[in-house]
Design a protein around this motif. Structure first.
Motif, PDB file in Angstrom:
ATOM      1  N   LEU A 143       0.835  -1.213   0.000  1.00 33.76           N
ATOM      2  CA  LEU A 143       0.000   0.000   0.000  1.00 33.76           C
ATOM      3  C   LEU A 143       0.866   1.258   0.000  1.00 33.76           C
ATOM      4  CD1 LEU A 143      -2.838  -1.046   2.489  1.00 33.76           C
ATOM      5  CD2 LEU A 143      -2.995  -0.832   0.005  1.00 33.76           C
ATOM      6  N   TRP A 144       1.999   1.216   0.711  1.00 36.07           N
ATOM      7  CA  TRP A 144       2.930   2.360   0.732  1.00 36.07           C
ATOM      8  C   TRP A 144       3.403   2.666  -0.687  1.00 36.07           C
ATOM      9  CZ3 TRP A 144       7.764   3.978  -0.612  1.00 36.07           C
ATOM     10  CH2 TRP A 144       8.340   5.042   0.105  1.00 36.07           C
ATOM     11  N   LEU A 145       3.783   1.614  -1.421  1.00 35.16           N
ATOM     12  CA  LEU A 145       4.301   1.806  -2.780  1.00 35.16           C
ATOM     13  C   LEU A 145       3.226   2.340  -3.728  1.00 35.16           C
ATOM     14  CD1 LEU A 145       6.497  -1.419  -2.974  1.00 35.16           C
ATOM     15  CD2 LEU A 145       7.349   0.927  -3.137  1.00 35.16           C
ATOM     16  N   ILE A 146       1.995   1.816  -3.592  1.00 35.43           N
ATOM     17  CA  ILE A 146       0.891   2.297  -4.438  1.00 35.43           C
ATOM     18  C   ILE A 146       0.612   3.770  -4.127  1.00 35.43           C
ATOM     19  CG2 ILE A 146      -1.599   2.071  -4.893  1.00 35.43           C
ATOM     20  CD1 ILE A 146      -1.238  -0.968  -4.273  1.00 35.43           C
ATOM     21  N   ALA A 147       0.548   4.094  -2.828  1.00 40.44           N
ATOM     22  CA  ALA A 147       0.280   5.484  -2.422  1.00 40.44           C
ATOM     23  C   ALA A 147       1.364   6.419  -2.940  1.00 40.44           C
ATOM     24  CB  ALA A 147       0.175   5.573  -0.896  1.00 40.44           C
ATOM     25  N   MET A 148       2.628   5.997  -2.863  1.00 39.42           N
ATOM     26  CA  MET A 148       3.719   6.850  -3.329  1.00 39.42           C
ATOM     27  C   MET A 148       3.698   7.019  -4.840  1.00 39.42           C
ATOM     28  SD  MET A 148       5.250   8.244  -0.884  1.00 39.42           S
ATOM     29  CE  MET A 148       6.476   9.008  -1.925  1.00 39.42           C
ATOM     30  N   ALA A 149       3.329   5.968  -5.573  1.00 41.51           N
ATOM     31  CA  ALA A 149       3.227   6.080  -7.032  1.00 41.51           C
ATOM     32  C   ALA A 149       2.166   7.124  -7.413  1.00 41.51           C
ATOM     33  CB  ALA A 149       2.886   4.723  -7.646  1.00 41.51           C
ATOM     34  N   LEU A 150       1.025   7.094  -6.719  1.00 37.61           N
ATOM     35  CA  LEU A 150      -0.026   8.086  -6.971  1.00 37.61           C
ATOM     36  C   LEU A 150       0.433   9.479  -6.559  1.00 37.61           C
ATOM     37  CD1 LEU A 150      -3.112   6.034  -5.727  1.00 37.61           C
ATOM     38  CD2 LEU A 150      -2.692   6.777  -8.087  1.00 37.61           C
ATOM     39  N   PHE A 151       1.139   9.566  -5.432  1.00 35.12           N
ATOM     40  CA  PHE A 151       1.647  10.858  -4.965  1.00 35.12           C
ATOM     41  C   PHE A 151       2.575  11.485  -6.007  1.00 35.12           C
ATOM     42  CE2 PHE A 151       5.108  13.236  -3.034  1.00 35.12           C
ATOM     43  CZ  PHE A 151       4.416  14.197  -2.320  1.00 35.12           C
ATOM     44  N   ILE A 152       3.439  10.663  -6.596  1.00 33.71           N
ATOM     45  CA  ILE A 152       4.371  11.170  -7.612  1.00 33.71           C
ATOM     46  C   ILE A 152       3.610  11.656  -8.842  1.00 33.71           C
ATOM     47  CG2 ILE A 152       6.229  10.491  -9.194  1.00 33.71           C
ATOM     48  CD1 ILE A 152       7.128   8.519  -6.880  1.00 33.71           C
ATOM     49  N   MET A 153       2.571  10.919  -9.255  1.00 37.59           N
ATOM     50  CA  MET A 153       1.741  11.363 -10.387  1.00 37.59           C
ATOM     51  C   MET A 153       1.146  12.740 -10.097  1.00 37.59           C
ATOM     52  SD  MET A 153      -0.252   7.831 -11.302  1.00 37.59           S
ATOM     53  CE  MET A 153      -1.510   8.669 -12.243  1.00 37.59           C
ATOM     54  N   SER A 154       0.624  12.911  -8.893  1.00 40.04           N
ATOM     55  CA  SER A 154       0.035  14.191  -8.493  1.00 40.04           C
ATOM     56  C   SER A 154       1.066  15.309  -8.555  1.00 40.04           C
ATOM     57  CB  SER A 154      -0.528  14.072  -7.068  1.00 40.04           C
ATOM     58  OG  SER A 154      -0.685  15.339  -6.478  1.00 40.04           O
ATOM     59  N   THR A 155       2.263  15.035  -8.026  1.00 39.98           N
ATOM     60  CA  THR A 155       3.328  16.044  -7.996  1.00 39.98           C
ATOM     61  C   THR A 155       3.741  16.451  -9.409  1.00 39.98           C
ATOM     62  OG1 THR A 155       4.125  15.047  -5.942  1.00 39.98           O
ATOM     63  CG2 THR A 155       5.619  16.550  -7.052  1.00 39.98           C
ATOM     64  N   LEU A 156       3.834  15.477 -10.320  1.00 41.93           N
ATOM     65  CA  LEU A 156       4.240  15.774 -11.691  1.00 41.93           C
ATOM     66  C   LEU A 156       3.174  16.595 -12.420  1.00 41.93           C
ATOM     67  CD1 LEU A 156       5.871  12.356 -12.727  1.00 41.93           C
ATOM     68  CD2 LEU A 156       7.001  14.447 -11.983  1.00 41.93           C
ATOM     69  N   LEU A 157       1.900  16.253 -12.209  1.00 39.25           N
ATOM     70  CA  LEU A 157       0.814  17.035 -12.825  1.00 39.25           C
ATOM     71  C   LEU A 157       0.854  18.481 -12.338  1.00 39.25           C
ATOM     72  CD1 LEU A 157      -2.218  14.558 -12.654  1.00 39.25           C
ATOM     73  CD2 LEU A 157      -1.171  15.461 -14.730  1.00 39.25           C
ATOM     74  N   GLY A 158       1.028  18.643 -11.030  1.00 36.07           N
ATOM     75  CA  GLY A 158       1.102  19.986 -10.460  1.00 36.07           C
ATOM     76  C   GLY A 158       2.302  20.749 -10.997  1.00 36.07           C
ATOM     77  N   GLY A 159       3.471  20.087 -11.044  1.00 39.45           N
ATOM     78  CA  GLY A 159       4.692  20.744 -11.491  1.00 39.45           C
ATOM     79  C   GLY A 159       4.608  21.234 -12.924  1.00 39.45           C
ATOM     80  N   ILE A 160       4.046  20.412 -13.818  1.00 38.44           N
ATOM     81  CA  ILE A 160       3.884  20.825 -15.224  1.00 38.44           C
ATOM     82  C   ILE A 160       3.013  22.074 -15.296  1.00 38.44           C
ATOM     83  CG2 ILE A 160       2.828  20.152 -17.432  1.00 38.44           C
ATOM     84  CD1 ILE A 160       3.610  17.220 -16.671  1.00 38.44           C
ATOM     85  N   ASN A 161       1.962  22.084 -14.499  1.00 40.82           N
ATOM     86  CA  ASN A 161       1.029  23.217 -14.477  1.00 40.82           C
ATOM     87  C   ASN A 161       1.710  24.497 -13.979  1.00 40.82           C
ATOM     88  OD1 ASN A 161      -1.535  23.934 -15.205  1.00 40.82           O
ATOM     89  ND2 ASN A 161      -2.548  22.773 -13.598  1.00 40.82           N
ATOM     90  N   TYR A 162       2.482  24.380 -12.894  1.00 41.27           N
ATOM     91  CA  TYR A 162       3.133  25.558 -12.314  1.00 41.27           C
ATOM     92  C   TYR A 162       4.116  26.174 -13.321  1.00 41.27           C
ATOM     93  CZ  TYR A 162       1.559  23.192  -8.010  1.00 41.27           C
ATOM     94  OH  TYR A 162       0.829  22.550  -7.051  1.00 41.27           O
ATOM     95  N   ILE A 163       4.930  25.315 -13.940  1.00 48.04           N
ATOM     96  CA  ILE A 163       5.942  25.797 -14.883  1.00 48.04           C
ATOM     97  C   ILE A 163       5.269  26.475 -16.079  1.00 48.04           C
ATOM     98  CG2 ILE A 163       7.757  25.080 -16.502  1.00 48.04           C
ATOM     99  CD1 ILE A 163       8.328  22.751 -14.448  1.00 48.04           C
ATOM    100  N   THR A 164       4.255  25.805 -16.651  1.00 45.01           N
ATOM    101  CA  THR A 164       3.563  26.350 -17.824  1.00 45.01           C
ATOM    102  C   THR A 164       2.908  27.687 -17.510  1.00 45.01           C
ATOM    103  OG1 THR A 164       3.079  24.070 -18.479  1.00 45.01           O
ATOM    104  CG2 THR A 164       1.865  25.797 -19.620  1.00 45.01           C
ATOM    105  N   THR A 165       2.299  27.774 -16.343  1.00 49.92           N
ATOM    106  CA  THR A 165       1.617  29.014 -15.951  1.00 49.92           C
ATOM    107  C   THR A 165       2.605  30.165 -15.815  1.00 49.92           C
ATOM    108  OG1 THR A 165      -0.024  27.689 -14.760  1.00 49.92           O
ATOM    109  CG2 THR A 165       0.039  30.035 -14.252  1.00 49.92           C
ATOM    110  N   ILE A 166       3.719  29.931 -15.137  1.00 46.92           N
ATOM    111  CA  ILE A 166       4.702  30.994 -14.915  1.00 46.92           C
ATOM    112  C   ILE A 166       5.348  31.440 -16.236  1.00 46.92           C
ATOM    113  CG2 ILE A 166       6.933  31.531 -13.821  1.00 46.92           C
ATOM    114  CD1 ILE A 166       6.026  29.622 -11.513  1.00 46.92           C
ATOM    115  N   VAL A 167       5.621  30.489 -17.116  1.00 40.21           N
ATOM    116  CA  VAL A 167       6.284  30.834 -18.379  1.00 40.21           C
ATOM    117  C   VAL A 167       5.335  31.584 -19.323  1.00 40.21           C
ATOM    118  CG1 VAL A 167       7.309  29.855 -20.485  1.00 40.21           C
ATOM    119  CG2 VAL A 167       7.988  28.979 -18.237  1.00 40.21           C
ATOM    120  N   ASN A 168       4.069  31.167 -19.373  1.00 40.15           N
ATOM    121  CA  ASN A 168       3.161  31.650 -20.432  1.00 40.15           C
ATOM    122  C   ASN A 168       2.126  32.685 -20.013  1.00 40.15           C
ATOM    123  OD1 ASN A 168       4.188  30.062 -22.572  1.00 40.15           O
ATOM    124  ND2 ASN A 168       3.176  28.273 -21.698  1.00 40.15           N
ATOM    125  N   LEU A 169       1.738  32.744 -18.741  1.00 42.24           N
ATOM    126  CA  LEU A 169       0.547  33.525 -18.381  1.00 42.24           C
ATOM    127  C   LEU A 169       0.838  34.758 -17.526  1.00 42.24           C
ATOM    128  CD1 LEU A 169      -2.107  30.722 -17.683  1.00 42.24           C
ATOM    129  CD2 LEU A 169      -1.504  31.846 -19.829  1.00 42.24           C
TER     130      LEU A 169
END
Length: 610
Positions: free
Chosen positions: A191-217
């Motif tokens: 369960l720890w590994l599954i939770a961490m895999a999902l956590f990393i997905m969340s972090t990557l989605l957020g990070g792409i959004n933050y970078i794109t927003t700062i660069v373009n908007l």
């Protein structure tokens, strides 16, 4: 017309249409507050979840501090809470390891990564760069709910019969790779590994959004050299996460293969109960390389947002321009680059080649230079400032203190000869709790106290904030300064019971003292919790710019709607730290004031813009 101005005009047109849509489409409660695509609501969702996790993680630490402070005592009063994990009033040794594992995981990832960066990156990026919202509202919403799902799975793992993961928060194999090794390597580890895999997905989605927003908007006039230091910190944090978290994801994936599909990435020549396993050719050290390749950038993923927040709050409340704005940006860039080439200083005791160890030692000591630049710049900003000691300012100054004292011990541990003696002692625990754990928490508290009026339209109680600060500040030092001392004496970390070692029995009273201080510090957080919840509903109503700050978020209404500014997004004319400018009528000049309106205070190079 330049590409940037085209981007700006497109950005404005798109969001104008978005506003029209919002105006005609009334949202129900679920759309507005639960599955919201408004960055401000999503930021609050990260904050509430992070606070909940902080109290859970803190409670787990109190449980194992009880064991360490009073190893001979019985804790029958905990039986209704912990059930079978307490036998005859004594904590189960395997559950003790699980407590340490889950405390570390929760605090590092779920509180200080998602809770800190998720809250303030989401809340502040569009407001401070002059954008209606994030680049993708849907992706932003998805980022939070994947994090929430990860949180639910990690929380469930605390209650399964065999217990949660118990391989340490770094989950080193072979312990974590063999479900039959201990109870905490079974379902809890899965369960720890599954939770961490999902956590990393969340972090990557957020990070792409933050970078794109700062660069373009960014709004009109908001060049990269006019961004507040908070935005620079969030921007570099997102880049660090985007480059390093996939490596942890691959490490976890290979660990799942070893656990469930018979591979041998990390396993070789293993015996369990005298029986040889068939796994050959793997290396447990490979996992350490992969883990710490994330693990050291992770330190800065945690601390950089706090650094940005503290820089903003110190300048505002010292009523002075931040000292060395470009040097601050340069130091963050230096830290970001160097953080990728120092990971093996966590591995000096793995038998690495001494020459390679000396290379990592050199790079580790070099990273202290940009960190020192930041410290000197904060101190120079505070020097002879007209300081307002708000709760946020107190926590900012506390952050600087903790960062200095914790950072100095990092220089000690960066020396491989010393680290070999101090590795896995309480000296290491004290070091990273001061420089990363407590300091990042102080950064988080700074942000909450400072931007609470913008989040909720009300003010937190400053007197309660001061009580919260002093209790927390004193207890942090009372916990971790003695830990350095016992660590130098060789006191090992992660030991359930140390009373069998005659050499360590002299530290019985000191361990009790540390535990009492830890309980005091944890209790102090309920002052914050009361202040936070009470102020949301009953706090004094905020004005539009209560701290007389210069950045863009304070130009929005007290309670900004989805879209942030009711009319056109204001343009930016100046850098974000025009405080106490000679010749100016006010102590602060907002970024939105053109130079033509401040003729008496313009510097020679600014008169050109007038």
């Amino acid at each position: 017309m330049s590409m940037s101005s085209v981007d700006i005009s497109i950005h404005k047109d798109v969001h104008h249409a978005h506003d029209e849509h919002e105006h005609h489409h009334e949202q129900n409660f679920i759309e507005k507050y639960i599955f919201s695509q408004d960055h401000k609501v999503i930021g609050k969702q990260f904050l509430f979840t992070g606070i909940a996790w902080a109290f859970i993680g803190g409670f787990l630490s109190i449980l194992f501090r009880l064991q360490l402070g009073w190893p001979a005592a019985t804790f029958t009063f905990l039986e209704p809470i912990l059930g079978g994990w307490i036998q005859n009033g004594k904590l189960d040794p395997e559950f003790y390891l699980a407590l340490v594992t889950m405390h570390g995981t929760i605090m590092v990832f779920f509180v200080l990564t998602a809770g800190l960066s998720g809250t303030f990156s989401n809340f502040l990026i569009p407001l401070q760069i002059g954008a209606r919202d994030m680049a993708s509202g849907f992706m932003n919403m998805l980022s939070y709910w994947i994090f929430f799902l990860s949180s639910v799975i990690m929380f469930i793992s605390l209650f399964i019969e065999s217990g949660p993961a118990a391989g340490g928060w770094t989950v080193y194999p072979p312990l974590s790779a063999l479900p039959q090794a201990i109870q905490g390597s079974g379902t809890g580890m899965t369960l720890w590994l599954i939770a961490m895999a999902l956590f990393i997905m969340s972090t990557l989605l957020g990070g792409i959004n933050y970078i794109t927003t700062i660069v373009n908007l960014r709004t009109q006039g908001m060049s990269m050299t006019k961004l507040p230091l908070t935005i620079w910190a969030f921007f570099l944090t997102a880049i660090l996460g985007l480059l390093s978290f996939p490596v942890l994801f691959s490490a976890a994936l290979l660990l799942i293969f070893d656990r469930s599909f018979g591979t041998s990435f990390y396993l070789s020549d293993i015996y369990i109960a005298g029986e040889a396993l068939s796994n050959t050719g793997g290396s447990a050290i490979l996992f350490q390389h992969l883990f710490w390749f994330l693990g050291h950038p992770e330190v800065y993923i945690v601390i950089l947002p706090a650094m940005g927040i503290v820089s903003e709050v110190i300048a505002t409340n010292a009523i002075k321009p931040i000292f060395g704005y470009r040097a601050m940006i340069g130091s963050m860039l230096g830290i970001s680059v160097l953080s990728f080439v120092v990971w093996a200083h966590h591995m000096f005791v793995t038998g690495m080649n001494p020459f390679l160890g000396s290379v990592f030692m050199f790079l580790t000591l070099i990273i202290a230079v940009p960190s020192a630049v930041k410290v000197f710049n904060w101190l120079a900003t505070l020097w002879r400032g007209n300081i307002r000691f708000t709760a946020a300012m107190l926590f900012s100054i506390g952050f600087v203190s903790l960062f200095i004292s914790g950072g100095l011990t990092g220089i000690v541990l960066g020396n491989s000869a010393l680290d070999i003696q101090l590795h896995d002692t309480y000296f290491v625990v004290a070091h990273f709790h001061l420089v990363m754990g407590a300091a990042a928490f102080f950064g988080m508290f700074t942000g909450v106290y400072h931007w609470f009026p913008k989040m909720f339209g009300r003010m937190m109680d400053e007197k309660l904030g001061a009580v919260h600060f002093w209790l927390t500040f004193v207890s942090v030092y009372l916990v971790f300064i003695p830990m350095h001392y016992v660590g130098i004496a060789g006191f090992p970390r992660r030991y359930y019971n140390w009373t069998g070692f005659e050499a360590f029995n002299i530290f019985t009273d000191l361990n009790t003292f540390i535990s009492i201080a830890a309980i005091m510090g944890f209790t102090a957080q309920f002052v914050f919790l009361f202040n936070f919840i009470y102020s949301i509903f009953r706090g004094r109503k905020a004005t539009e710019n209560p701290w007389q700050s210069t950045t863009l978020e304070w130009t929005t209404p007290v309670n900004p709607g989805h879209g942030n500014w009711p009319g056109e997004i204001p343009a930016v004319y100046r850098w974000p730290y025009d405080y106490s400018k000679p010749g100016a009528e006010e102590d602060f000049i907002p970024q939105t004031v053109p130079f033509s309106e401040t003729v008496s205070s313009n510097l020679p190079q600014e008169r050109v813009h007038g």
